[in-house]
Design an enzyme around this catalytic site. Structure first.
Site, mmCIF file in Angstrom:
data_model
loop_
_atom_site.group_PDB
_atom_site.id
_atom_site.type_symbol
_atom_site.label_atom_id
_atom_site.label_comp_id
_atom_site.label_asym_id
_atom_site.label_seq_id
_atom_site.Cartn_x
_atom_site.Cartn_y
_atom_site.Cartn_z
ATOM 1 N N ARG A 154 138.862 74.503 -63.621
ATOM 2 C CA ARG A 154 140.054 74.721 -62.888
ATOM 3 C C ARG A 154 139.808 75.309 -61.431
ATOM 4 N NH1 ARG A 154 142.974 77.427 -67.646
ATOM 5 N NH2 ARG A 154 140.907 78.510 -67.548
ATOM 6 N N ARG A 236 132.617 86.100 -62.756
ATOM 7 C CA ARG A 236 131.948 87.385 -63.456
ATOM 8 C C ARG A 236 130.414 87.557 -63.183
ATOM 9 N NH1 ARG A 236 136.405 87.359 -64.178
ATOM 10 N NH2 ARG A 236 137.955 87.875 -65.986
ATOM 11 N N GLU A 265 133.047 97.937 -63.982
ATOM 12 C CA GLU A 265 134.102 98.060 -63.079
ATOM 13 C C GLU A 265 135.104 99.012 -63.769
ATOM 14 O OE1 GLU A 265 136.160 94.168 -62.604
ATOM 15 O OE2 GLU A 265 134.322 93.200 -61.884
ATOM 16 N N HIS A 284 137.550 93.313 -57.252
ATOM 17 C CA HIS A 284 138.034 92.183 -58.285
ATOM 18 C C HIS A 284 139.687 91.991 -58.051
ATOM 19 C CE1 HIS A 284 137.507 90.916 -62.618
ATOM 20 N NE2 HIS A 284 138.117 89.937 -62.119
#
Length: 334
Positions: A154, A236, A265, A284
């Site tokens: 997508r 990722r 993170e 992020h």
């Protein structure tokens, strides 16, 4: 239900239209971040429904065993940060809308923003100007360049459309079914992964991190890239072989990386990757817009309401619904 929301750093959720969907629940929002299980266990001791903001907090068995009243974890998208097996064993429902067919336009927009920022050296030029210098280098025009989309889902599809608007050529590599979709959409498809990395001026990664895709980009792949190329990763960090990108950037292939995701993170300022001059990095924020959050949390809050009404939805561990452990946790609700 007693609802706890973790890691809402800027206290944003209560300001969104979707927050009204939690009317009638007892809601507590936490703006800091905790990692210690004892501290989290004390904080969430009375929680019945736990709302997660993506992977900001890892939910492991050691924490779940400290939460005797927890019935539901409600979130959106993939859930590698949740010990689903432990949830099932303990009688905790995990509801997560995987939103098939709905791309994160916010992430796609950030991806292209990072491509432009890297090509035109925007962060470096800004930093130079603020230090009292004028221009600090010469950038690259995107028009006529080749954008490689690795993983045609997508978001990759949306990024490809943005590239067309900028006059870029697009080359796709993905699993066979996705390559066929790309062809059907009119995009060129690479003959191999090697060709993608060898020929593209920009390579952007757009895959979910699962066992089949972990470390799918190797040091050998990166070494194939042009010495002028840019690698972009808003998906990722685990898609790239551990340590390979740091080595490749130091070696000069690719020339630049633009990153929104990291192995650990929140990433530490001392991380050697973000210390490199040829890395553009953001913390992020691909999905972090008010519009995207309102869309996502409407689903998350609907999942809480469905559970409270006795009709759980988007359940990823459906076997738990008949579990005696779940029935033991659920308190009567009027």
């Amino acid at each position: 239900m007693k609802v706890s929301i973790l890691d809402d750093y800027f206290d944003t959720l209560r300001t969104l239209p979707c927050f009204t969907r939690l009317a009638g629940h007892e809601v507590r929002i936490w703006n800091d971040h905790l990692e210690d299980d004892d501290a989290l266990g004390a904080r969430l001791a009375d929680t019945e429904a736990l709302v997660l903001i993506r992977e900001r907090t890892k939910i492991r068995a050691s924490l779940l065993e400290r939460l005797p009243r927890l019935e539901l974890i409600s979130q959106r998208s993939v859930f590698p940060h949740i010990d689903v097996e432990a949830c099932t064993r303990l009688g905790i429902v995990v509801s997560s809308d995987l939103h098939p067919g709905t791309p994160s336009y916010a992430t796609a927009e950030l991806t292209f923003g990072l491509i432009i920022a890297a090509a035109r050296q925007i962060p470096q030029q800004m930093a130079s100007l603020k230090r009292g210098r004028w221009q600090s280098g010469v950038g690259t025009t995107l028009r006529g360049k080749v954008l490689g989309i690795y993983g045609y889902g997508r978001i990759g599809k949306a990024v490809a459309a943005y590239a067309r608007a900028f006059g870029m050529e697009v080359l796709v590599w993905a699993r066979e079914a996705s390559r066929e979709l790309a062809r059907a959409d009119g995009w060129a498809v690479a003959q191999s992964k090697a060709q993608l990395f060898e020929t593209c001026d920009v390579v952007s990664l757009h895959m979910r991190l699962v066992e089949a895709t972990r470390h799918i980009v190797t040091g050998e792949d990166l070494a194939r890239m042009k010495p002028s190329a840019i690698l972009v990763n808003t998906s990722r960090a685990g898609l790239v072989e551990t340590g390979a990108l740091l080595t490749a950037l130091r070696a000069g292939r690719p020339a630049l990386a633009a990153l929104d995701v990291y192995d650990d993170e929140p990433v530490r300022a001392s991380d050697p990757l973000i210390q490199l001059d040829n890395v553009i990095c953001t913390p992020h924020i691909g999905y972090v817009t008010r519009e995207e959050w309102d869309l996502q949390f409407a689903d998350i809050f609907d999942q809480i309401n469905a559970h409270a009404a006795g009709a759980p939805m988007n359940v990823v561990n459906p076997q738990v619904l008949s579990s005696p452990a779940l029935r033991a946790r659920v308190r009567p609700r009027s």
